[in-house]
Design a protein around this motif. Structure first.
Motif, PDB file in Angstrom:
ATOM      1  N   ASP A   1     -98.802 -51.965  -0.905  1.00 33.74           N
ATOM      2  CA  ASP A   1     -97.794 -52.333  -1.867  1.00 33.74           C
ATOM      3  C   ASP A   1     -98.825 -53.612  -2.442  1.00 33.74           C
ATOM      4  O   ASP A   1     -98.746 -53.774  -3.740  1.00 33.74           O
ATOM      5  CB  ASP A   1     -96.700 -52.771  -1.163  1.00 33.74           C
ATOM      6  CG  ASP A   1     -95.714 -51.712  -1.077  1.00 33.74           C
ATOM      7  OD1 ASP A   1     -95.868 -50.470  -1.672  1.00 33.74           O
ATOM      8  OD2 ASP A   1     -94.822 -51.728  -0.391  1.00 33.74           O
TER       9      ASP A   1
ATOM     10  N   ILE B   1     -89.842 -56.314 -12.706  1.00 34.35           N
ATOM     11  CA  ILE B   1     -88.881 -56.404 -11.587  1.00 34.35           C
ATOM     12  C   ILE B   1     -88.676 -55.538 -10.414  1.00 34.35           C
ATOM     13  O   ILE B   1     -88.606 -55.970  -9.260  1.00 34.35           O
ATOM     14  CB  ILE B   1     -87.265 -56.270 -12.121  1.00 34.35           C
ATOM     15  CG1 ILE B   1     -87.253 -57.473 -13.223  1.00 34.35           C
ATOM     16  CG2 ILE B   1     -86.186 -56.168 -11.109  1.00 34.35           C
ATOM     17  CD1 ILE B   1     -85.875 -57.159 -14.297  1.00 34.35           C
ATOM     18  N   LEU B   2     -89.108 -54.435 -10.575  1.00 31.98           N
ATOM     19  CA  LEU B   2     -89.280 -53.187  -9.456  1.00 31.98           C
ATOM     20  C   LEU B   2     -90.497 -54.024  -8.628  1.00 31.98           C
ATOM     21  O   LEU B   2     -90.523 -53.789  -7.409  1.00 31.98           O
ATOM     22  CB  LEU B   2     -89.492 -51.987 -10.034  1.00 31.98           C
ATOM     23  CG  LEU B   2     -88.424 -51.311 -10.545  1.00 31.98           C
ATOM     24  CD1 LEU B   2     -88.754 -49.978 -11.179  1.00 31.98           C
ATOM     25  CD2 LEU B   2     -87.233 -51.083  -9.713  1.00 31.98           C
TER      26      LEU B   2
ATOM     27  N   VAL C   1     -91.600 -56.873  -8.140  1.00 30.68           N
ATOM     28  CA  VAL C   1     -91.171 -58.244  -7.326  1.00 30.68           C
ATOM     29  C   VAL C   1     -90.291 -57.784  -6.199  1.00 30.68           C
ATOM     30  O   VAL C   1     -90.164 -58.261  -5.232  1.00 30.68           O
ATOM     31  CB  VAL C   1     -90.636 -58.999  -8.322  1.00 30.68           C
ATOM     32  CG1 VAL C   1     -90.031 -60.319  -7.543  1.00 30.68           C
ATOM     33  CG2 VAL C   1     -91.672 -59.757  -9.377  1.00 30.68           C
ATOM     34  N   GLU C   2     -89.338 -56.890  -6.701  1.00 29.65           N
ATOM     35  CA  GLU C   2     -88.459 -56.317  -5.502  1.00 29.65           C
ATOM     36  C   GLU C   2     -88.909 -55.804  -4.482  1.00 29.65           C
ATOM     37  O   GLU C   2     -88.936 -55.996  -3.157  1.00 29.65           O
ATOM     38  CB  GLU C   2     -87.392 -55.717  -6.094  1.00 29.65           C
ATOM     39  CG  GLU C   2     -86.469 -56.544  -6.937  1.00 29.65           C
ATOM     40  CD  GLU C   2     -85.416 -57.484  -6.293  1.00 29.65           C
ATOM     41  OE1 GLU C   2     -84.937 -57.343  -5.074  1.00 29.65           O
ATOM     42  OE2 GLU C   2     -85.545 -58.731  -6.855  1.00 29.65           O
ATOM     43  N   ARG C   3     -89.999 -54.987  -4.662  1.00 31.11           N
ATOM     44  CA  ARG C   3     -90.899 -54.232  -3.581  1.00 31.11           C
ATOM     45  C   ARG C   3     -91.579 -55.232  -2.727  1.00 31.11           C
ATOM     46  O   ARG C   3     -91.701 -55.290  -1.521  1.00 31.11           O
ATOM     47  CB  ARG C   3     -91.580 -53.299  -4.289  1.00 31.11           C
ATOM     48  CG  ARG C   3     -92.529 -52.534  -3.155  1.00 31.11           C
ATOM     49  CD  ARG C   3     -93.191 -51.279  -3.584  1.00 31.11           C
ATOM     50  NE  ARG C   3     -94.275 -51.719  -4.752  1.00 31.11           N
ATOM     51  CZ  ARG C   3     -93.971 -51.011  -6.058  1.00 31.11           C
ATOM     52  NH1 ARG C   3     -93.021 -50.368  -6.362  1.00 31.11           N
ATOM     53  NH2 ARG C   3     -94.893 -51.400  -6.782  1.00 31.11           N
TER      54      ARG C   3
ATOM     55  N   ARG D   1     -91.062 -58.510  -2.433  1.00 25.09           N
ATOM     56  CA  ARG D   1     -90.016 -59.458  -1.764  1.00 25.09           C
ATOM     57  C   ARG D   1     -89.537 -58.620  -0.479  1.00 25.09           C
ATOM     58  O   ARG D   1     -89.351 -59.114   0.524  1.00 25.09           O
ATOM     59  CB  ARG D   1     -88.763 -59.749  -2.631  1.00 25.09           C
ATOM     60  CG  ARG D   1     -88.074 -60.695  -2.111  1.00 25.09           C
ATOM     61  CD  ARG D   1     -86.978 -61.240  -2.856  1.00 25.09           C
ATOM     62  NE  ARG D   1     -86.048 -60.312  -3.453  1.00 25.09           N
ATOM     63  CZ  ARG D   1     -84.950 -60.695  -3.907  1.00 25.09           C
ATOM     64  NH1 ARG D   1     -84.550 -61.872  -4.206  1.00 25.09           N
ATOM     65  NH2 ARG D   1     -84.133 -59.662  -4.331  1.00 25.09           N
ATOM     66  N   GLY D   2     -89.240 -57.542  -0.494  1.00 19.68           N
ATOM     67  CA  GLY D   2     -88.732 -56.553   0.428  1.00 19.68           C
ATOM     68  C   GLY D   2     -89.929 -56.495   1.699  1.00 19.68           C
ATOM     69  O   GLY D   2     -89.662 -56.778   2.869  1.00 19.68           O
ATOM     70  N   ARG D   3     -91.178 -56.237   1.161  1.00 23.72           N
ATOM     71  CA  ARG D   3     -92.322 -56.129   2.094  1.00 23.72           C
ATOM     72  C   ARG D   3     -92.629 -57.723   2.735  1.00 23.72           C
ATOM     73  O   ARG D   3     -93.010 -57.701   3.900  1.00 23.72           O
ATOM     74  CB  ARG D   3     -93.627 -55.816   1.441  1.00 23.72           C
ATOM     75  CG  ARG D   3     -93.682 -54.287   1.058  1.00 23.72           C
ATOM     76  CD  ARG D   3     -93.700 -53.552   2.346  1.00 23.72           C
ATOM     77  NE  ARG D   3     -93.515 -52.314   1.767  1.00 23.72           N
ATOM     78  CZ  ARG D   3     -93.078 -51.191   2.545  1.00 23.72           C
ATOM     79  NH1 ARG D   3     -92.451 -51.525   3.776  1.00 23.72           N
ATOM     80  NH2 ARG D   3     -92.958 -49.963   2.075  1.00 23.72           N
TER      81      ARG D   3
END
Length: 70
Positions: A27, A45-46, A48-50, A52-54
Motif C-alpha cells: 500500500d 481521501i481513499l 489517506v484512509e487506506r 491510515r488503516g494500514r
C-alpha cells in the motif's frame, strides 16, 4: 520516547504477521508511485484512509510482537 530501549523480538514472525507487513508495504509503495496531483479529492481521501488503516494495523502488529499495550 528517546529514553526507551527497544525490546528485541525473540522469535520468527508468523505467516500472518509477514502478510500484514507485506500488505502495508505494498500500500505504501502504491501510494508513493501514484501521482497525487492527478487524483481528485475523493481518490486522495481513499488513499489517506487506506494508509491510515494500514498504519493502525502495523502499530497493532508492533504491540503484538513486543507484548505491549500501547
Amino acid at each position: 520516547m528517546p529514553d526507551e530501549q527497544p525490546r528485541p523480538h525473540t522469535g520468527p514472525l508468523t505467516d500472518l504477521q509477514r502478510s500484514r507487513i507485506d500488505f502495508a508495504r505494498r500500500d505504501l509503495e502504491n501510494a508513493r508511485a501514484t501521482d497525487l496531483a492527478q487524483i481528485d479529492a475523493a481518490g486522495l481521501i481513499l488513499i489517506v484512509e487506506r494508509l491510515r488503516g494500514r498504519l493502525a494495523e502495523v502499530l497493532d502488529l508492533v504491540c503484538e510482537i513486543t507484548d505491549t499495550d500501547a
